[in-house]
Scaffold this motif. Sequence first.
Motif, mmCIF file in Angstrom:
data_model
loop_
_atom_site.group_PDB
_atom_site.id
_atom_site.type_symbol
_atom_site.label_atom_id
_atom_site.label_comp_id
_atom_site.label_asym_id
_atom_site.label_seq_id
_atom_site.Cartn_x
_atom_site.Cartn_y
_atom_site.Cartn_z
ATOM 1 N N GLY A 98 -18.517 74.747 -1.796
ATOM 2 C CA GLY A 98 -19.396 75.578 -0.981
ATOM 3 C C GLY A 98 -19.596 75.058 0.432
ATOM 4 O O GLY A 98 -20.237 75.725 1.262
ATOM 5 N N ASP A 261 -28.473 81.965 6.375
ATOM 6 C CA ASP A 261 -27.060 82.203 6.047
ATOM 7 C C ASP A 261 -26.615 83.615 6.449
ATOM 8 O O ASP A 261 -25.498 84.034 6.122
ATOM 9 N N LYS A 325 -15.222 85.035 1.017
ATOM 10 C CA LYS A 325 -16.162 83.942 1.256
ATOM 11 C C LYS A 325 -17.522 84.246 0.630
ATOM 12 O O LYS A 325 -18.165 83.369 0.039
ATOM 13 N N ARG A 329 -19.390 82.307 -2.402
ATOM 14 C CA ARG A 329 -20.785 81.881 -2.323
ATOM 15 C C ARG A 329 -21.564 82.307 -3.566
ATOM 16 O O ARG A 329 -22.317 81.514 -4.158
#
Length: 420
Positions: A98, A261, A325, A329
């Motif tokens: 990660g 994020d 991606k 996650r």
Amino acid sequence: MRISTIQQFNSGVRGISDNYSSVTRTQEQISSGKRILTPADDPVATVRLLQLSQESNRLEQYSTNMTAANNSLTQEESILNSVNNSLQRIREIALEAGNGSRNDDDRRALATELEQREEELFNLFNTRNARGEYLFGGFQSSEAPFVKNADGTYTYQGDEGQRSVQIAGSKTVAINDNGKELFVNISNVNRVNTAAAAANTGTGRISLGTVEDKTDYDTNFYPQGSVGIVIGAAGDTYEIVDSAGDPLVPPVTGALELEEDGSYNIRYAGVAVKLDGDLQPGDSFTISTGDSTATSTNRETRSILETVSLLRQTLENGTATTDDKLQLRDVIAVSLDNLDNAMNNVLSVQTTIGARMNVIESTQTENEEVALINTTVTSQLEDLDYAEALSRLSLQSVVLEASQQSFVKVSSLSLFNLLR
């Protein structure tokens, strides 16, 4: 009354024989150290000695059972330590994967190590004991409990049994734990399905859903089955609606606040999701309970091997695209929670193993005390009092000698001795 010569001789021989038998019996008692040589010597004590002998045999069997149980539990505890160590390393790999600084090659390298760890866990789950029995197969100890299918998935073919042995008169102890309880029925935080409506005008994406509060989920979310998230008219709020699209009573709304994020976190009834991308007014997303089919990844439980395999495949197949991606996650977040659940489950079983080993230890002490008491009682019943026996032997020897001498004197008496 007249006594014939033959009667006289028979009576004398019988007396000598009886006295000789008494001396011989006492000598046998002294040589063996036992008071009871035949049941006739003391019928009541003989019955009691038989009972004590049977109890002694049972205690010996219990001792053998406890040794076998302790060995089995010690081996299981060692295997579970290895499992937890492997899970801890897998968790570290997930955290490394990660890391935003890792590229695709780095993640594939981590996937290679994950493959080895997955194989390691598979072999640990199929461990055998010294007798060649599989530890985690339940009652099915002769066949490997876990098999790897052609498509790379895993199947548990053992049962949910737990073998036990008797270690005392009314006490048994389990000597194994089945693999289904240990490694398969692991609470899965990703037990909901999420989807974006096909009619959405924005590029918004909803993450995998995770159950953060199981009690809240079971009480408030699960009965509804499905809810929707609708973006407000200004694009900066959301509302939770029921499966028909109607507002809840009372209404549940909230503001969309951008996290570090770049995503929006939404929580409802113990379930948490993330929304990413361009969210347009009126866009909607659904969250629904998972199903229980064997091929579903949203079951209430997910096996350890399934969690590791899913993480490995995500690392192997991931690309540099935004969607991949975000998928990585989500999978990492779910995997970390599921790995924590797995380690907690293993630790919980290790605690019960320790408790069982403590029971074995305390029972061993109790059985040894009972065996000591039985030995004392047995000694009291059958062991010879040497002082008394030697004194009795001395007296019996004198009586035997006297009977022999008197027989000689009496046997020599005859009318012919009076003839001159």
